[in-house]
Design a protein around this motif. Structure first.
Motif, PDB file in Angstrom:
ATOM      1  N   HIS A 111       0.803  -1.215   0.000  1.00 40.80           N
ATOM      2  CA  HIS A 111       0.000   0.000   0.000  1.00 40.80           C
ATOM      3  C   HIS A 111       0.840   1.271   0.000  1.00 40.80           C
ATOM      4  O   HIS A 111       0.404   2.315  -0.500  1.00 40.80           O
ATOM      5  N   ASP A 112       2.059   1.202   0.538  1.00 42.48           N
ATOM      6  CA  ASP A 112       2.901   2.395   0.558  1.00 42.48           C
ATOM      7  C   ASP A 112       3.670   2.610  -0.745  1.00 42.48           C
ATOM      8  O   ASP A 112       4.453   3.557  -0.862  1.00 42.48           O
ATOM      9  N   THR A 114       5.777   0.349  -2.158  1.00 42.20           N
ATOM     10  CA  THR A 114       6.923  -0.548  -2.302  1.00 42.20           C
ATOM     11  C   THR A 114       6.562  -1.680  -3.266  1.00 42.20           C
ATOM     12  O   THR A 114       5.463  -2.249  -3.191  1.00 42.20           O
ATOM     13  N   PRO A 133       9.289   2.883  -2.992  1.00 38.51           N
ATOM     14  CA  PRO A 133       8.253   3.669  -3.668  1.00 38.51           C
ATOM     15  C   PRO A 133       8.867   4.717  -4.589  1.00 38.51           C
ATOM     16  O   PRO A 133       9.804   5.419  -4.203  1.00 38.51           O
ATOM     17  N   GLU A 157      -0.454  -8.536   2.979  1.00 38.59           N
ATOM     18  CA  GLU A 157       0.040  -7.409   3.772  1.00 38.59           C
ATOM     19  C   GLU A 157      -0.443  -7.466   5.219  1.00 38.59           C
ATOM     20  O   GLU A 157       0.214  -6.953   6.130  1.00 38.59           O
TER      21      GLU A 157
END
Length: 328
Positions: A111-112, A114, A133, A157
């Protein structure tokens, strides 16, 4: 330097075995099937440069992060087809894999932002790599045996675990996102290649408390329950669909268990129902050229074509189509 001599040889051998591997005919159409329409290619890639579109992860804005197999790259492709290279995996001298040289294969996104990528080299670089990211220098975080062929990749995740399908050794590996030495999570004949076709467990997705895996050699779609507790051990392997000739990657159409599967040698996108019956929804006539992977976001279907086995006018590309989902 030609990049695909062994792929052509593999194609010849596997095509000759298509009748052996083919399963039963698809079942009758179900009234509530999702429909796939308006297929159109939004980006064409450079076959000569090794830009064989292999696997796909989606960005929040609908852009696709794609692995280019023989270029060892990750590219971001917008829905309009604009392409930017995010990262390049390191060159590996004397790389030796079942398809010739080193190949970048599966991709998953956190989600970030990566990105995680599988890399098969036949050398110590074989394993799972992390890309920060926005792109940059990839970092190896998972170290697999040199004879492994890590392919489809998915991130759970919620528990911080990566799962990858090993096409050559016929198993599923797990790895914490913090990195280290992967653990053999699932094994069994259902995941293994055959004597005739040396490509077993291939595509992989985490869905509804289970790891789903395709087996190219056995033309099957499998479900492996994830057990309870911190061990999250693999449950018994279930066969959910058969007769999916040379299935590569796949994606779920929504919250249910309906799947869209790429049949790489047949140049088809197959809709697979929860009961295991299936039908063809896209073909070469729509722009497919050895389709390798699928992704679905809302009403849009993304299909990568790698053109691995096309010896005349190969067209690796990204195709988008519209999906209209049923209400059940």
């Amino acid at each position: 330097m030609p990049r695909h001599p062994r792929l052509v040889a593999v194609a010849t051998a596997t095509a000759a075995l298509a009748l052996i591997a083919a399963g039963p005919a698809a079942g009758p159409a179900a009234g509530g099937d999702p429909t796939v329409s308006d297929p159109h290619v939004v980006a064409h890639f450079d076959f000569a440069a090794g830009q064989n579109a292999e696997n796909i992860a989606l960005e929040p804005d609908g852009s696709a992060d794609i692995t280019f197999a023989f270029a060892h790259q990750v590219a971001r492709v917008t829905k309009k087809g604009d392409t930017t290279i995010l990262a390049t995996l390191p060159e590996v001298p004397d790389a030796q894999t079942p398809v010739g040289g080193a190949v970048a294969l599966g991709i998953a996104r956190a989600h970030d932002g990566t990105l995680y990528v599988t890399y098969a080299t036949g050398r110590k670089e074989t394993g799972i790599w992390r890309i920060a990211p926005g792109g940059g220098e990839p970092e190896q975080i998972g170290f697999l045996p040199v004879d492994a062929f890590p392919n489809g990749l998915a991130l759970d995740e919620e528990c911080g675990t990566l799962y990858t399908a090993d096409t050559r050794l016929g198993r599923v590996w797990s790895l914490p996102v913090t990195g280290g030495t992967p653990t053999v999570w699932a094994t069994g004949a259902a995941l293994e290649p055959t004597a005739q076709i040396p490509f077993g467990a291939n595509g992989l997705k985490v869905h509804h408390g289970a790891v789903w895996v395709s087996n190219t050699a056995r033309s099957t779609l499998l479900r492996i329950p994830i057990g309870p507790g911190p061990e999250r051990a693999a449950g018994p392997i279930e066969t959910r669909a058969t007769g999916l000739t040379f299935i590569d990657d796949f994606a779920f159409t929504g919250h249910g268990d309906t799947v869209l599967a790429a049949l790489i040698m047949d140049n088809k996108l197959e809709l697979v129902r929860p009961d295991g019956t299936h039908k063809t929804v896209l073909t070469r006539a729509d722009g497919l050229d050895n389709p390798t992977s699928v992704a679905v976001r809302a009403k849009t279907v993304y299909v990568n074509s790698a053109a691995f086995f096309n010896t005349q006018n190969p067209d690796p590309n990204l195709l988008l189509a519209r999906i209209s989902k049923n209400k059940h």
